[in-house]
Design an enzyme around this catalytic site. Structure first.
Site, short mmCIF file in Angstrom:
data_model
loop_
_atom_site.label_atom_id
_atom_site.label_comp_id
_atom_site.label_asym_id
_atom_site.label_seq_id
_atom_site.Cartn_x
_atom_site.Cartn_y
_atom_site.Cartn_z
N GLU A 1 -0.71 4.24 -1.30
CA GLU A 1 -0.47 3.05 -2.56
C GLU A 1 -0.22 4.25 -4.10
O GLU A 1 -0.79 5.41 -3.31
CB GLU A 1 -2.08 2.48 -3.51
CG GLU A 1 -2.69 1.37 -2.64
CD GLU A 1 -3.84 0.69 -2.74
OE1 GLU A 1 -3.92 0.72 -3.72
OE2 GLU A 1 -3.45 0.03 -1.51
N GLU B 1 -9.46 5.43 -3.64
CA GLU B 1 -8.23 4.63 -4.80
C GLU B 1 -8.88 4.28 -5.19
O GLU B 1 -9.04 3.26 -6.56
CB GLU B 1 -7.73 3.36 -3.51
CG GLU B 1 -9.30 2.37 -3.00
CD GLU B 1 -8.59 1.09 -2.36
OE1 GLU B 1 -7.65 0.69 -3.28
OE2 GLU B 1 -8.54 0.87 -0.91
N HIS C 1 -2.97 -6.35 -6.89
CA HIS C 1 -2.64 -7.53 -5.76
C HIS C 1 -1.49 -8.28 -6.18
O HIS C 1 -1.61 -9.17 -5.77
CB HIS C 1 -4.32 -7.49 -5.54
CG HIS C 1 -5.27 -6.98 -4.11
ND1 HIS C 1 -6.24 -7.24 -3.93
CD2 HIS C 1 -5.21 -6.27 -4.12
CE1 HIS C 1 -7.17 -6.78 -3.36
NE2 HIS C 1 -6.12 -5.96 -3.34
#
Length: 406
Positions: A265, A361, A235
């Site tokens: 991503e 992820e 982030h």
């Protein structure tokens, strides 16, 4: 008596006509029926929703707080949003039910508006994970000391299984994320900055959302594009750093459609990665593919996490794992909402079932000074079905596609 004394504490004003909401009237009716079943089971006559995610989920209205409180009061036969006068008629236009506007001429007018809707109920459902200690104290004082019952876990569980309409919107978001990823991929070049590359992806997604969802509200779509050291955190904000040959890159696109978040991503390199970086990248891709194979009805979040942990341990990389291996999708974003009961972590034993939507992820990050330093992350979204799962992310991952010529 002063002029202020003559002003209303709260009022109603239907300014304009109802707008087209993200979902059908039947969808909102289904959600409210589920909430009312929870209320009946727990003997709660009134629920006071205060979070962005629950107010939007049950009413259609996604508020912008800016330091002001908002609410949605649900009873057995009504659903009413409570909004600040600064928003005028927009909350009524963008909600499925009624609306009450409170004024700011006198402190606690918000609570007076809420009290007008709760009807002196002695037992009120609240979101315990959203209500602050200060607001709880004021609620007890202004609402005549009711028993406050936490219904946040119940509403979270209700949101975890998506309807057909929600899944259709989430699929549209995933498709939009792929479009943003393609725009970023095309903009990557040596000397370009993180911010200008991020802007290319964001603009492409905003244009597509406006095209595909002409009745939506457009806000909050964003991109995190990170390079070099800045890839170590998932982030980390975008910077003005210019790309150089050999950089590890992290592409992250996040379209927001009517409060619904989706994501893409990917790890990339500008120029050929060195042998250590390539080994680490391929290992994380293998963990990603293992995770994709594990998403199916009947699997547990903790069981999936343990399997991927076992793989990383065999690769000697478990100590570099960055966070859990996936999470739910729906009404959430980087500053509101979370369905914590559907995260792929060791301490979550939720069983996957049809209608749930989750990501895979895996991410590892290697500290500076070590071979292959940087953050490696891939992210796909899957819709759990009756017998397996559908991967709704289309943008390719891995070295075959994501090495950009320097």
């Amino acid at each position: 008596m002063t002029l202020i004394d003559n002003r209303p504490e709260f009022f109603t004003c239907h300014n304009g006509e109802k707008d087209v909401l993200p979902f059908s009237q039947g969808e909102y009716a289904r959600r409210l029926a589920t909430l009312r079943a929870i209320m009946a089971k727990r003997d709660i006559p009134v629920v006071l929703l205060t979070s962005m995610q629950n107010i939007s989920y049950y009413s259609g209205f996604l508020y912008c707080a800016f330091g002001r409180p908002y609410a949605c009061v649900v009873t057995a036969d009504s659903c009413t949003t409570v909004s600040a006068n600064i928003d005028a008629g927009q909350p009524w236009r963008r909600s499925v039910g009624e609306n009450v506007i409170y004024t700011d001429w006198k402190r606690d007018n918000y609570w007076r508006a809420v009290a007008s809707l709760t009807g002196g109920a002695k037992r009120i459902g609240i979101e315990g994970d959203h209500m602050t200690l200060a607001s709880r104290a004021t609620a007890l004082s202004m609402l005549n000391s009711p028993e406050l019952v936490d219904i946040a876990p119940d509403t979270m569980t209700a949101r975890m299984v998506k309807s057909a309409e929600e899944i259709a919107l989430i699929k549209g978001g995933a498709r939009t994320a792929d479009i943003g990823g393609a725009a970023i991929h095309a903009a990557i070049r040596e000397g370009a900055t993180e911010i200008e590359i991020a802007m290319a992806g964001r603009d492409a997604m905003d244009r597509e959302i406006a095209r595909a969802y002409p009745d939506a509200e457009y806000r909050d779509t964003w991109v995190w594009f990170q390079s070099g050291l800045n890839t170590d955190g998932a982030h980390n904000p975008v910077t003005n750093r210019a790309l150089v040959a050999g950089d590890i890159l992290s592409l992250n696109t996040f379209p927001m459609i009517s409060g619904y978040y989706t994501a893409l991503e990917r790890t990339l390199f500008i120029g050929e990665p060195d042998a250590d970086s390539l080994r680490l990248w391929k290992a994380n891709v293998a963990a990603h593919e293992l995770g994709l194979s594990l998403i199916k009805p009947g699997a547990t979040c903790s069981g999936i996490a343990e399997e991927i942990n076992r793989f990383f341990a065999e690769e000697g990389l478990l100590q570099y794992r960055s966070f859990g291996y996936g999470h739910s999708f729906g009404l959430l974003s980087h500053y509101y909402g979370r369905e914590a009961g559907l995260e792929l972590r060791e301490d979550i034993d939720t069983v996957l079932e049809p209608g749930m939507v989750v990501s895979i992820e895996p991410m590892i990050w290697i500290p500076e000074g070590q071979p292959g330093a940087g953050g490696y992350r891939e992210h796909d979204i899957l819709v759990v079905g009756e017998t397996g799962a559908e991967n709704i992310t289309g943008f390719p991952y891995g070295p075959e596609h994501n090495i950009i010529k320097a």
